[in-house]
Design a protein around this motif. Structure first.
Motif, mmCIF file in Angstrom:
data_model
loop_
_atom_site.group_PDB
_atom_site.id
_atom_site.type_symbol
_atom_site.label_atom_id
_atom_site.label_comp_id
_atom_site.label_asym_id
_atom_site.label_seq_id
_atom_site.Cartn_x
_atom_site.Cartn_y
_atom_site.Cartn_z
ATOM 1 N N LEU A 117 0.830 -1.208 0.000
ATOM 2 C CA LEU A 117 0.000 0.000 0.000
ATOM 3 C C LEU A 117 0.864 1.257 0.000
ATOM 4 O O LEU A 117 0.553 2.232 -0.700
ATOM 5 N N LYS A 118 1.938 1.233 0.761
ATOM 6 C CA LYS A 118 2.836 2.387 0.789
ATOM 7 C C LYS A 118 3.548 2.556 -0.545
ATOM 8 O O LYS A 118 3.668 3.679 -1.067
ATOM 9 N N GLU A 119 4.016 1.457 -1.126
ATOM 10 C CA GLU A 119 4.713 1.487 -2.418
ATOM 11 C C GLU A 119 3.830 2.080 -3.511
ATOM 12 O O GLU A 119 4.297 2.819 -4.382
ATOM 13 N N LYS A 120 2.541 1.789 -3.452
ATOM 14 C CA LYS A 120 1.605 2.258 -4.477
ATOM 15 C C LYS A 120 0.878 3.542 -4.075
ATOM 16 O O LYS A 120 -0.059 3.966 -4.763
ATOM 17 N N ALA A 121 1.315 4.172 -2.984
ATOM 18 C CA ALA A 121 0.748 5.448 -2.519
ATOM 19 C C ALA A 121 -0.753 5.348 -2.249
ATOM 20 O O ALA A 121 -1.520 6.278 -2.515
ATOM 21 N N LEU A 122 -1.167 4.213 -1.698
ATOM 22 C CA LEU A 122 -2.572 4.011 -1.332
ATOM 23 C C LEU A 122 -2.783 3.978 0.172
ATOM 24 O O LEU A 122 -3.925 3.966 0.641
ATOM 25 N N ASP A 123 -1.717 3.953 0.932
ATOM 26 C CA ASP A 123 -1.806 3.724 2.376
ATOM 27 C C ASP A 123 -2.588 4.804 3.104
ATOM 28 O O ASP A 123 -3.278 4.529 4.089
ATOM 29 N N HIS A 124 -2.512 6.050 2.619
ATOM 30 C CA HIS A 124 -3.146 7.149 3.352
ATOM 31 C C HIS A 124 -4.667 7.132 3.266
ATOM 32 O O HIS A 124 -5.335 7.864 3.999
ATOM 33 N N PHE A 125 -5.224 6.304 2.395
ATOM 34 C CA PHE A 125 -6.679 6.233 2.272
ATOM 35 C C PHE A 125 -7.316 5.390 3.379
ATOM 36 O O PHE A 125 -8.521 5.488 3.607
#
Length: 244
Positions: free
Chosen positions: A145-153
């Motif tokens: 999730l962090k690698e794909k910039a989705l973690d903040h959701f």
């Protein structure tokens, strides 16, 4: 549209699966598993078999592929030295080897599906609480999730090692709803497989399935759901329409 509106009225939170739903991770699995088999001195497994086997947790994946390798070796009688090993005896070494390879390449051979980021942005703008629930080990999921910039959701992120049982057992869904703080009937499960649907149905949670993911080689449209979506980009509009 009518069944969607009926099943998804008053949705207040959303749980997303990861592999095959938000991120196309088949390439990561293939590379890590091919390297694992090579390290173990085993023949490679087919990419098709990998695609049909993923979705029930990494331990299940490794054990299933080892079982397949052993059965194939026995059937072909390729030599006693090769068939002397047992799946149980080799599992721990295979599992440790696979984890090392997967963590080395996690996210490098995968991509976010079209429409996913747009959907998450729209839902976040609506103030929709979101969680990620996957059968992938939690450390793998967090890194991806962090690698794909989705973690903040996402608020809660749970993996296959977060609870005593994995999907399709309802326990992970129930626990994720509890962590989000919303009743199961008002929490939507979004996944790509019968695994996700079975867990959601057993928990009493409405479920929407995407049509492009991994469903063990089966048509996902044959799995009961409130809707089957070709793109997650339409989900925020559908939810808004169902609630007004």
């Amino acid at each position: 549209m009518s069944s969607l509106a009926q099943d998804l009225t008053r949705i207040e939170a959303v749980i997303f699966d990861l592999d095959g739903t938000m991120v196309h991770t088949l390439g990561d699995f293939q590379v890590a598993l091919h390297r694992t088999m090579a390290d173990l001195g085993l023949p490679p497994v087919s990419d098709k078999l990998i695609e049909e086997t993923i979705g029930k947790g990494s331990e299940h994946l490794i054990r299933s592929l080892l079982t397949h390798q052993h059965a194939r070796a026995e059937a072909r009688k390729v030599g006693q030295a090769f068939t002397a090993w047992s799946v149980d005896a080799l599992f721990e070494q295979a599992w440790q080897t696979y984890q090392r390879h997967y963590l080395e390449i996690n996210g490098q051979f995968s991509s976010v599906y079209p429409g996913v980021t747009l959907a998450l942005q729209a839902l976040a703008a609506q103030g929709m609480p979101m969680a990620c629930l996957t059968n992938k080990p939690r450390s793998f999921a967090l890194a991806l999730l962090k690698e794909k910039a989705l973690d903040h959701f996402f608020g809660p992120v749970f993996g296959g090692d977060s609870f005593e049982r994995k999907k399709p057992d309802p326990l992970p869904v129930l626990k994720t709803c509890e962590a989000l703080g919303f009743p199961v009937a008002k929490t939507l499960m979004v996944g790509d497989s019968s695994n996700d649907a079975r867990a959601a149905h057993a928990a009493g949670c409405p479920v929407v399935l995407v049509t492009y993911g991994y469903n063990h080689g089966q048509r996902v449209q044959d799995t009961p759901a409130a809707a089957w979506l070709d793109s997650l980009a339409v989900l925020p509009h559908r939810l808004r329409a169902a609630n007004y």
